[in-house]
Design a protein around this motif. Structure first.
Motif, mmCIF file in Angstrom:
data_model
loop_
_atom_site.group_PDB
_atom_site.id
_atom_site.type_symbol
_atom_site.label_atom_id
_atom_site.label_comp_id
_atom_site.label_asym_id
_atom_site.label_seq_id
_atom_site.Cartn_x
_atom_site.Cartn_y
_atom_site.Cartn_z
ATOM 1 N N GLU A 116 13.126 63.473 86.148
ATOM 2 C CA GLU A 116 14.453 62.867 86.284
ATOM 3 C C GLU A 116 14.334 61.505 86.969
ATOM 4 N N ALA A 117 13.525 61.452 88.015
ATOM 5 C CA ALA A 117 13.329 60.191 88.747
ATOM 6 C C ALA A 117 12.659 59.156 87.850
ATOM 7 N N LEU A 118 11.684 59.617 87.064
ATOM 8 C CA LEU A 118 10.982 58.671 86.187
ATOM 9 C C LEU A 118 11.899 58.161 85.084
ATOM 10 N N PHE A 119 12.876 58.973 84.703
ATOM 11 C CA PHE A 119 13.761 58.566 83.624
ATOM 12 C C PHE A 119 14.812 57.556 84.086
ATOM 13 N N ARG A 120 15.007 57.471 85.408
ATOM 14 C CA ARG A 120 16.086 56.630 85.925
ATOM 15 C C ARG A 120 16.047 55.177 85.412
ATOM 16 N N PRO A 121 14.911 54.516 85.442
ATOM 17 C CA PRO A 121 14.888 53.139 84.878
ATOM 18 C C PRO A 121 15.222 53.125 83.381
ATOM 19 N N CYS A 122 14.833 54.194 82.680
ATOM 20 C CA CYS A 122 15.121 54.261 81.237
ATOM 21 C C CYS A 122 16.631 54.359 81.014
ATOM 22 N N ALA A 123 17.308 55.049 81.997
ATOM 23 C CA ALA A 123 18.733 55.337 81.838
ATOM 24 C C ALA A 123 19.585 54.077 81.844
ATOM 25 N N ALA A 124 18.998 52.947 82.297
ATOM 26 C CA ALA A 124 19.750 51.687 82.233
ATOM 27 C C ALA A 124 20.096 51.367 80.779
ATOM 28 N N CYS A 125 19.272 51.817 79.848
ATOM 29 C CA CYS A 125 19.482 51.470 78.435
ATOM 30 C C CYS A 125 19.590 52.688 77.507
ATOM 31 N N HIS A 126 19.040 53.813 77.940
ATOM 32 C CA HIS A 126 18.995 54.972 77.040
ATOM 33 C C HIS A 126 19.769 56.146 77.621
ATOM 34 N N MET A 127 20.518 56.849 76.758
ATOM 35 C CA MET A 127 21.131 58.112 77.162
ATOM 36 C C MET A 127 20.325 59.252 76.568
ATOM 37 N N ILE A 128 20.385 60.402 77.249
ATOM 38 C CA ILE A 128 19.706 61.600 76.757
ATOM 39 C C ILE A 128 20.519 62.814 77.186
ATOM 40 N N GLY A 129 20.437 63.893 76.421
ATOM 41 C CA GLY A 129 21.171 65.114 76.766
ATOM 42 C C GLY A 129 22.493 65.196 76.017
ATOM 43 N N GLU A 130 23.298 66.154 76.435
ATOM 44 C CA GLU A 130 24.541 66.410 75.720
ATOM 45 C C GLU A 130 25.436 65.173 75.731
ATOM 46 N N GLY A 131 25.987 64.841 74.577
ATOM 47 C CA GLY A 131 26.935 63.719 74.497
ATOM 48 C C GLY A 131 26.265 62.351 74.504
ATOM 49 N N ALA A 132 24.945 62.309 74.430
ATOM 50 C CA ALA A 132 24.248 61.024 74.476
ATOM 51 C C ALA A 132 24.588 60.177 73.243
ATOM 52 N N VAL A 133 24.831 58.881 73.481
ATOM 53 C CA VAL A 133 25.114 57.950 72.389
ATOM 54 C C VAL A 133 24.206 56.731 72.546
ATOM 55 N N HIS A 134 24.177 55.911 71.535
ATOM 56 C CA HIS A 134 23.363 54.699 71.625
ATOM 57 C C HIS A 134 23.982 53.741 72.630
ATOM 58 N N ARG A 135 23.156 53.166 73.451
ATOM 59 C CA ARG A 135 23.604 52.096 74.343
ATOM 60 C C ARG A 135 22.782 50.859 74.007
ATOM 61 N N LEU A 136 22.221 50.187 75.016
ATOM 62 C CA LEU A 136 21.378 49.032 74.683
ATOM 63 C C LEU A 136 20.166 49.521 73.879
ATOM 64 N N GLY A 137 19.691 50.699 74.220
ATOM 65 C CA GLY A 137 18.642 51.343 73.438
ATOM 66 C C GLY A 137 19.223 52.572 72.754
ATOM 67 N N PRO A 138 18.485 53.140 71.787
ATOM 68 C CA PRO A 138 18.995 54.330 71.103
ATOM 69 C C PRO A 138 19.026 55.531 72.050
ATOM 70 N N HIS A 139 19.886 56.502 71.760
ATOM 71 C CA HIS A 139 19.831 57.761 72.520
ATOM 72 C C HIS A 139 18.484 58.412 72.230
ATOM 73 N N LEU A 140 18.039 59.261 73.152
ATOM 74 C CA LEU A 140 16.683 59.799 73.031
ATOM 75 C C LEU A 140 16.670 61.298 72.734
ATOM 76 N N ASN A 141 17.813 61.835 72.330
ATOM 77 C CA ASN A 141 17.801 63.245 71.941
ATOM 78 C C ASN A 141 16.919 63.419 70.710
ATOM 79 N N GLY A 142 16.017 64.346 70.805
ATOM 80 C CA GLY A 142 15.180 64.650 69.655
ATOM 81 C C GLY A 142 14.166 63.578 69.322
ATOM 82 N N VAL A 143 13.874 62.713 70.281
ATOM 83 C CA VAL A 143 12.949 61.614 69.954
ATOM 84 C C VAL A 143 11.541 62.155 69.659
ATOM 85 N N SER A 144 11.157 63.175 70.389
ATOM 86 C CA SER A 144 9.823 63.735 70.165
ATOM 87 C C SER A 144 9.755 64.352 68.768
ATOM 88 N N GLY A 145 8.808 63.890 67.978
ATOM 89 C CA GLY A 145 8.647 64.419 66.625
ATOM 90 C C GLY A 145 9.409 63.648 65.568
#
Lengths: 222, 423
Positions: free
Chosen positions: A28-57
């Motif tokens: 969670e702490a490591l994701f914090r800088p990513c969160a400036a641009c990316h959302m992840i989890g329920e209700g995540a939408v594209h922001r400055l970067g794409p949402h990261l739900n399901g990015v793996s694979g």
């Protein structure tokens, strides 16, 4: 989810952490800088970067509704996939792994930290792409409802180009950003959820109309 | 794109080409409105480039600039401190000519006939204009530091117009005897680049700390306070303890004279022997602004709405020479003002749209390795002049990571503004 819990427990062992909870907290702490641009989890939408739900694979550069840099789109067209190795290499040095990416992030040096972050993204965002259309943040949609006045945007852009025409190391390059990403970034600077002294100051005097004009203009640039 | 060199001095061929054929005569020459820009720095080069680019050939643009390579004053302190090469400060006008069709004339503009609307050149002849943009930077006020004159600039360099003076100051810094004294006579307000003298002291200190650690730096300053003072003084205490002494007006810093032959500085009657003396005199608008008769006191007053002279609506004045209100005299400011003027000029001469003026400025300064700070503001136009609408400044006690990030940002800004001016 079974597999993910196993990964986290495994990581917890490997890294000497007391429990999977510790690994999650670290993730969670490591994701914090990513969160400036990316959302992840329920209700995540594209922001400055794409949402990261399901990015793996997922195939690189293919989250629906997000306009990627040419570099990521090309990687996707070649059939490259965000597997563990690709995610790890990208997070280590984004611009080395995919030169031309718009992602303004220097990378994570520590391999263990990268493994924990990847595990966290899988835990929080799942490993499969969600079905159906991704909703656009309503505030961004409201901005982009304004007529795309490219000529006004061109004039306003001269305030951006004094800094954003360089190498893209210390100051990200913004030419060619998708309007949605562009608007998301400026809105985050305007409301202070994304912090940067110069950008907070400049965004403070941009109305929705100005942001829409700028977003329209920058989308036309290469 | 890394740090691009393609618009640097390598394009000697393009420059030579310019010399051979300084003017491109077109059949429709008389039909096209003419803009003449005097001064190829942050204001003038930007204005010429934006007008030529945005009019797509509909406006005939001539840029008059005596030097064939432009060395930026901004970042020249970083050369002094060893953070950049001298070559990295140099830019050619080749692309402005080849990509935008700008007539680049390497000559001095010596006068302006405002009735005939022509600019006289030192090399003979004159250039007609419909709109004239003057962006000549600064000149020094004679006798502002008694004992110093331009004739003494080899003994006591100003290094406040980048070029050979910058190299000379670096050479003198390198040649200082062990434990010697480096003196800077700071200028009174208003002057080009408010934090510049203090960044320069930081860079001299950085060099001396590594190469001549018992040397001293003496600042003689007529001003009670200066730009980013808290940030600089905090940085000097952290990086260069005991090396830098500043004598302000309360101790006679406003009563100084120099003797370039003896290499002495007289501070309120106390004579100091110094080894390097960087005299930054009081400043005024570039000479061509006076020749054009559009100055009041030392500067050229302008309207904040379009940077046009308050004395002649067909002349716009950009950057250091303009008395515009609240903006500091900086390369960033000049670049920002150039875009407002370019928009207004294009709207007047073509059918393009005019937008309300808006300005911004940010000044980065380097105190030591990876210790960058910045100050900035946004501005808008009013009847009284340019007024500030918001601002920020770095804080004392920021993390090392933030300071390093600020420095990296400044490097990208340099590349960006150079691109905005020349490529």
């Amino acid at each position: 989810m079974m597999r993910l819990a196993v990964i986290l427990v495994g990581l917890a062992f490997a890294t000497g952490m007391a429990s999977a909870d510790d690994a999650t907290a670290r993730g969670e702490a490591l994701f914090r800088p990513c969160a400036a641009c990316h959302m992840i989890g329920e209700g995540a939408v594209h922001r400055l970067g794409p949402h990261l739900n399901g990015v793996s694979g997922r195939t690189i550069g293919t989250a629906e509704g997000f306009r990627y840099s040419a570099s990521l789109s090309e990687a996707g067209a070649e059939g490259r996939v965000w597997d563990d190795v690709a995610l790890d290499s990208f997070l280590a040095a984004p611009r080395n792994y995919l030169p031309g990416t718009s992602m303004a992030f220097r990378g994570i040096r520590d391999a263990e930290d990268r493994a924990i972050l990847i595990a966290y993204m899988i835990e929080t965002g799942g490993a499969e792409a969600p079905q159906g259309e991704v909703a656009v943040d309503p505030r961004i949609a409201a901005v982009l409802d304004h007529p795309p006045d490219e000529a006004y945007g061109a004039f306003l852009s001269s305030e951006c180009t004094a800094c954003h025409s360089g190498g893209g190391e210390g100051i990200p390059r913004i030419a060619g950003l998708a309007p949605q990403s562009f608007a998301a970034g400026l809105l985050a600077y305007r409301d202070g959820t994304r912090e940067h002294q110069v950008m907070n100051m400049l965004a403070a005097r941009l109305g929705d109309e100005e942001i829409a004009a700028l977003a329209a203009y920058f989308a036309t640039l290469e | 794109m890394g740090f691009s060199r393609r618009n640097f001095l390598g394009s000697a061929a393009a420059v030579t080409g310019l010399l051979a054929a300084p003017m491109i005569v077109r059949a429709d020459e008389h039909a096209r409105p003419k803009v003449v820009v005097v001064g190829g720095g942050a204001g003038g080069a930007t204005a010429a480039r934006y007008i030529a680019r945005d009019s797509a050939g509909a406006v005939d643009v001539t840029l008059i600039e005596p030097t064939r390579a432009y060395y930026t004053c901004f970042f020249s302190n970083l050369y002094l401190g060893g953070f950049r090469t001298y070559e990295s400060l140099g830019h050619s006008y080749g692309t402005l000519a080849s990509s935008y069709g700008i007539n680049v004339v390497h000559d001095w503009a010596t006068g302006v006939d405002r009735d005939a609307k022509t600019v006289a050149l030192a090399g003979g002849g004159s250039v007609p204009y419909d709109r004239l943009v003057l962006s000549p930077g600064i000149d020094f006020i004679e006798d502002s530091v008694p004992g110093w004159s331009q004739a003494a600039q080899n003994a006591m360099p100003h290094a406040y117009k980048a070029g050979s003076q910058t190299q000379l100051l670096r050479a003198q810094l390198e040649a200082m005897p062990e434990g010697g004294t480096y003196c800077m006579v700071a200028p009174p307000n208003p002057y080009r680049c408010p934090p510049g003298p203090y960044e320069r002291v930081s860079m001299a200190a950085h060099y001396l700390k590594a190469n001549n650690p018992t040397a001293k730096i003496l600042i003689v300053d007529p001003k009670p306070s200066f730009s980013k003072q808290g940030l600089f003084e905090d940085g000097w205490a952290r990086h260069y303890p005991g090396m830098i002494e500043r004598i302000g007006p309360d101790f006679g810093g406003d009563n100084v004279s120099v003797n370039p032959e003896e290499m002495t500085v007289d501070i309120d009657g106390v004579v100091e022997n110094v080894d390097v003396c960087n005299v930054i005199p009081a400043q005024r608008a570039g000479s061509i602004a006076f020749a054009a008769g559009i100055t009041e006191d030392n500067w050229a007053p302008v309207s904040a709405y379009d940077m046009s002279s308050r004395m002649d609506e067909n002349i716009h004045v950009l950057g250091d020479s303009a008395a515009q209100g609240a903006m500091p005299k900086s390369g960033f400011s000049a670049n920002s003002q150039a875009k407002v003027a370019a928009n207004a000029i294009l709207a007047a001469l073509t059918d393009s749209r005019a937008f309300p003026a808006r300005f911004a400025n940010t000044c980065w300064s380097l105190i030591a390795t990876d210790d960058g700070v910045k100050v900035g503001a946004t501005y808008e136009a009013s009847d009284e002049g340019i007024v500030s609408t918001g601002s920020f400044i770095s804080e004392v006690g920021e993390t090392d990571e933030l300071r390093a990030e600020t420095y990296r940002e400044s490097i990208d800004w340099y590349d960006a503004i150079a691109t905005d001016m020349f490529s």
